[in-house]
Design an enzyme around this catalytic site. Structure first.
Site, PDB file in Angstrom:
ATOM      1  CE  LYS A 248      -4.073   1.928   2.324  1.00 44.76           C
ATOM      2  NZ  LYS A 248      -5.081   1.750   3.406  1.00 44.76           N
ATOM      3  CD  GLU A 336     -18.846  -3.538   9.706  1.00 37.68           C
ATOM      4  OE1 GLU A 336     -18.096  -2.726   9.149  1.00 37.68           O
ATOM      5  OE2 GLU A 336     -19.099  -4.690   9.238  1.00 37.68           O
ATOM      6  NE  ARG A 364     -20.478  -3.809   6.633  1.00 40.16           N
ATOM      7  CZ  ARG A 364     -20.085  -4.241   5.440  1.00 40.16           C
ATOM      8  NH1 ARG A 364     -20.448  -3.587   4.356  1.00 40.16           N
ATOM      9  NH2 ARG A 364     -19.332  -5.302   5.329  1.00 40.16           N
TER      10      ARG A 364
END
Length: 591
Positions: A248, A336, A364
């Site tokens: 990244k 979640e 969610r």
């Protein structure tokens, strides 16, 4: 920046005309272009830099848009947007009326699926692949690009589990860089960490066990190797899995060294990568820091306090508790649903559980909020960050539905502190123990009070607060909408004496006695909230007024019944009528 190849790329068809040497130049120019624009216009940087070679390879090998390419979350899709006809618009990325920061079907035929939350790509791509089979289109390819943090989430596994018992023309590409926004966590991350370029799959390879043809890991920055692997996999049938290792922030040293900060760094020097510092001197705190630092103070005095976040320790500022009390603060990854039920389990054992979760991500886990927390009346404390309009991330990230979703659930108390001190004191109050679940919502960004770390004071749960007296109109502001309402009243000049102002600190339970007294005193009541007007707090006030045969006028201001797109928070609040100027106009029209 001089662009020899990229300036000639108007669609993936142009990418296919490139020689191998030109592809390498294109990747270099694409990375430089992203850095050049994001340095001044801001946005998500590290994720897109990490997949430049993969992006070029995908559009070179596959026949997009007929072959359908789905980017999980979409943080990494900047290169995709630039190569698919949006290069000249890219400077408008995430700006009001500009292009979206995420793939969006309405924006381009190359955006096969709209995304913003993680772990959806495999299920979506599988649905498209099954549809192609039903349509007797056996040549169309379906590619899902998903990160190592996202693939650990439950929905991704559900998609893999289903795909493995089909013969769908599906290719899942794992972009493995060991980080989402914060570093990836969990047993799957540890499993993937053992896989290096050149590693030969063990007999116990879990992906092959799910009936996928596994290839990799390969170097995700080796463009020729990527092209070769994709061409090979393109010829195969059924579910396939390509594991690529990337870094990244690739190509910008600072972004490689500090991947968390450079996920979305703000403005920076494109040559050195140095972030252009904003003066934080004498600025009020960010609301998430009020939460995070206050929680540490409380945890120092109470060993029963637990902190939980699903993959957002930096964003929610639970990082402070993770540093101070690592055994009592948990990043559970992009999970979640697990976070909520994990919190419920801890609450059954008499722990004081603070579950810090963004409003948009709490959506969610609504089933778990209802079944695992509310039905059992477990005293989980939901700290709902990023409530209201969050700005440039747009429709997928605005926190405007939490009130409407939670308000209909029995047993839950909903609170909206109006400033940093109230948030701090409310956290202190509930840390002493509550007899039911409570949701505390607060916005993204900075507050307004510099001297916020004052001695704790308990707040009486369920009580409204009168901020200003008036004799004609009563304005009821929800949470931090208090600031805009106060500015609106100040702008009225001599008419401000006619306006009373009350702060809603507790949305639920509904305060019937308080409103009965308001109905007797005022001929006009205006509610102001930064949540959906459908199912919102104002709707409760209007319904109660009708029930009580109130003969005055009730006006509800809030987020209209449409999805609000991207732009700065100030632009968006003005757009929906919640800026101080727009609120003042409504008041004047009703005086």
């Amino acid at each position: 920046m001089k662009s020899r190849i990229l300036s000639k790329i108007h669609s993936p068809a142009d990418v296919k005309q490139c020689s191998q040497a030109e592809l390498l130049s294109l990747a270099k120019e694409l990375r430089e272009f992203i850095i050049d624009i994001v340095a001044t216009k801001e946005g998500h940087l590290g994720a897109s830099l990490g997949v430049v070679e993969l992006t070029v390879a995908l559009h070179y090998v596959f026949n997009t848009p007929d072959d359908q390419l789905i980017w999980d979350v979409g943080h990494q899709a900047y290169g995709h947007k630039i190569l698919t006809g949006r290069r000249d618009l890219f400077h408008t990325n995430r700006k009001l009326n500009g292009i979206s920061g995420f793939p969006k079907r309405a924006e381009s035929i190359y955006d096969a699926f709209g995304v913003g939350h993680s772990s959806t790509s495999i299920s979506a791509a599988l649905g498209m692949a099954i549809a192609a089979q039903l349509d007797r289109n056996f040549e169309r390819q379906h590619i899902a690009v998903i990160g190592d943090a996202s693939i650990a989430a439950g929905m991704a596994f559900e998609g893999l589990n289903h795909a493995g018992v089909t013969n769908a023309n599906l290719l899942v590409i794992l972009n493995d860089n060991a980080i989402g926004i914060d570093p990836s966590v969990g047993a799957l991350k540890n499993y993937l960490t053992k896989a290096k370029v050149g590693f030969k799959p063990r007999q116990s390879n879990m992906i092959e066990a799910l009936n996928f043809n596994y290839k990799g890991p390969i170097d995700g920055h080796d463009l020729p190797a990527l092209v070769e692997a994709l061409n090979e996999l393109k010829q195969q049938k059924g579910p396939r899995f390509l594991h690529v290792i990337t870094k990244k922030g690739k190509g910008l040293q600072k972004a490689e060294e500090d991947q968390v900060t450079y996920h979305s760094p703000g403005k920076f020097d494109k040559s050195t990568g140095e972030i252009i510092a904003k003066s934080n001197e004498n600025l009020p705190p960010k609301y998430q820091d009020v939460f995070g630092l206050t929680l540490v103070e409380l945890a120092e005095k109470n060993p029963k306090i637990i902190g939980i976040t699903p993959a957002m320790p930096t964003g929610s500022s639970l990082k402070y508790m993770m540093q101070r009390f690592p055994e009592r603060a948990f990043d559970v990854g992009i999970a979640e649903q697990h976070a909520v039920t994990f919190a419920a389990g801890l609450a059954t054992q008499n722990y004081v559980v603070f579950c810090a979760i963004y409003s948009t991500f709490l959506q969610r886990a609504m089933d778990q909020v209802i079944h695992d927390v509310a039905i059992q009346n477990l005293p989980v404390i939901f700290c709902i960050d990023r409530a209201g309009l969050v700005g440039n991330d747009g429709a997928t990230h605005h926190g405007v539905f939490d009130i409407a979703l939670l308000k209909s659930i029995p047993n839950i108390m909903i609170a909206a502190p109006s400033n940093e001190i109230e948030l701090r004191n409310l956290l202190y109050t509930v840390s002493k123990g509550v007899s039911q679940p409570i949701a505390i919502r607060y916005p993204r960004g900075r507050g307004s009070i510099i001297d916020w770390q004052q001695d704790f004071e308990a707040i009486e749960l369920g009580k409204f607060q009168q901020l200003k007296k008036g004799n004609r109109i009563a304005i009821i502001s929800l949470g931090t909408m208090r600031g805009n309402v106060e500015k609106a009243i100040e702008a009225l000049g001599k008419n401000e004496k006619a306006v009373a102002h009350y702060a809603v600190r507790f949305i639920k339970p509904f305060q019937t006695g308080f409103f009965e007294s308001l109905f007797n005193e005022y001929k006009c009541i205006i509610t102001v909230e930064d949540g959906s007007i459908k199912g919102g707090f104002g709707e409760d006030v209007s319904a109660f007024a009708q029930k009580e045969f109130y003969h005055g006028k009730v006006i509800n201001l809030g987020i209209p019944d449409v999805f609000i797109e991207h732009g700065s928070p100030d632009e968006l609040y003005d757009l929906v009528g919640l800026s101080a100027a727009k609120i003042a106009k409504v008041i004047e029209e009703n005086l």
